[in-house]
Design a protein around this motif. Sequence first.
Motif, short mmCIF file in Angstrom:
data_model
loop_
_atom_site.label_atom_id
_atom_site.label_comp_id
_atom_site.label_asym_id
_atom_site.label_seq_id
_atom_site.Cartn_x
_atom_site.Cartn_y
_atom_site.Cartn_z
N THR A 70 16.90 33.67 6.06
CA THR A 70 17.54 33.48 4.77
C THR A 70 18.87 32.75 4.94
O THR A 70 19.77 33.27 5.58
N PRO A 71 18.94 31.53 4.43
CA PRO A 71 20.20 30.81 4.57
C PRO A 71 21.32 31.46 3.77
O PRO A 71 21.10 31.92 2.64
N PRO B 47 25.21 31.56 1.90
CA PRO B 47 25.78 30.68 0.88
C PRO B 47 26.40 29.40 1.44
O PRO B 47 26.29 28.34 0.82
N GLU C 141 25.50 27.81 4.22
CA GLU C 141 24.41 26.93 4.65
C GLU C 141 23.77 26.23 3.44
O GLU C 141 23.48 25.04 3.47
N THR C 142 23.60 26.99 2.38
CA THR C 142 23.03 26.43 1.16
C THR C 142 23.92 25.33 0.61
O THR C 142 23.44 24.26 0.22
N SER C 143 25.21 25.57 0.64
CA SER C 143 26.14 24.59 0.11
C SER C 143 26.20 23.34 0.99
O SER C 143 26.28 22.21 0.50
N ARG D 96 23.72 22.21 2.77
CA ARG D 96 22.48 21.48 2.50
C ARG D 96 22.56 20.70 1.19
O ARG D 96 22.27 19.50 1.15
N GLU D 97 23.04 21.36 0.16
CA GLU D 97 23.12 20.69 -1.14
C GLU D 97 24.01 19.45 -1.08
O GLU D 97 23.66 18.39 -1.58
N ASN E 104 21.76 27.75 11.99
CA ASN E 104 22.98 28.55 12.07
C ASN E 104 23.11 29.09 13.49
O ASN E 104 22.34 29.94 13.92
N GLU F 200 28.68 32.78 9.37
CA GLU F 200 28.45 31.39 8.96
C GLU F 200 29.62 30.51 9.38
O GLU F 200 30.39 30.03 8.57
N GLU G 165 34.19 23.08 2.79
CA GLU G 165 33.61 24.13 3.64
C GLU G 165 34.42 24.28 4.93
O GLU G 165 34.64 25.39 5.41
#
Lengths: 104, 151
Positions: free
Chosen positions: A5-6, A8, A10-12, A14-15, A30, A50, A81
Motif C-alpha cells: 500500500t503506497p 501518502p 508515495e502517492t503524491s 507518483r501524481e 519505498n 516515507e 515533498e
Amino acid sequence: MDTATPGPLETSIREKLVQLVQPASITISNDSWQHRHHAPMRAQGGGNGETHFSVQIVSDAFKGKTTMQRHRMVFSALSEELSQGLHSLSLKTKTTDEVEGSES
Amino acid sequence: MFRPALRSSYALIRSAAPFAHRHLTNEARSAIQKAINSSPVVLFMKGTPQLPECGFSRAVVQVLDLHGVPPEKMQTYNVLADQELRSGIKEFSEWPTIPQVYVNGEFLGGCDILLGMHQSGELEDLLVKHKIISEELPTETPQGQTKVSES
C-alpha cells in the motif's frame, strides 16, 4: 517490508511525476526501511516510513536532456515533498529509446 | 537615504531558484565557494570516507576510490558536522540531496549521476581530462578475460 500500500507521500510523488513527464512507465519503490538506522532518521525516531524512495521513470520528456537536467526536473517538481520529510530520491530517468537500446 | 537596491535584486534572484527556501548569506556562499575550490575533487558527504554515515555517500567514496583518485586531489566535507554547510550546499548547488560531487569547481551531480557515469565510462574520461587520474592501462586484467560487473 510491506510496500503493497503506497503511503501518502508515495502517492503524491507518483501524481506529480505523472503530471510532469507523462511517463511511458514509472516505478516507485519505498526503500525507507533500509535507512531507518541513519543518524538523521534516528533523530526523527526512525523516520515516518516515507523518507527514501527509488524512482524509475521512462519518458520522452527527457529527450535531449542530460541526466543532471532530468534529475533537476524531478527535484523541482518534488520540492514541496523534499522540504516536508522526503529525504532521499534515487533516480533512473530514461527515454523510451534508451530503454529499447540497452535492456539491462 | 538610498535604497538597498542591490540587496533586493539579490533576494529576487534567490527566490526564483527552486530550492532557495532560505537566503544563503554572502558569507556562507563564499565559504562554500572556497570549499569547492579547495581541491580538484570535492565531495560533500555524510560522515567521512573512513566512516560514511549514509550508503549513498559510501557508494560515491567507493567509486572515486576505485578510479584511484589520489587523496591529495580530493577533499571531503562532512555535512553532518556542520548544519550550516548541510543546508547551504543544497541551496548553493540547487540540488536537494547529499552527497554532491564537484570537479574543478563544477557541479557533477549526486550519487545516481556518479554511478551512472562510472558505469558508462564517462567518469574515467572526465577524471583523466581534468588530470586527476592518468590514463590507465589495463594492467591486472589477463588477456581475453574482461571482467564485467553489470547488474
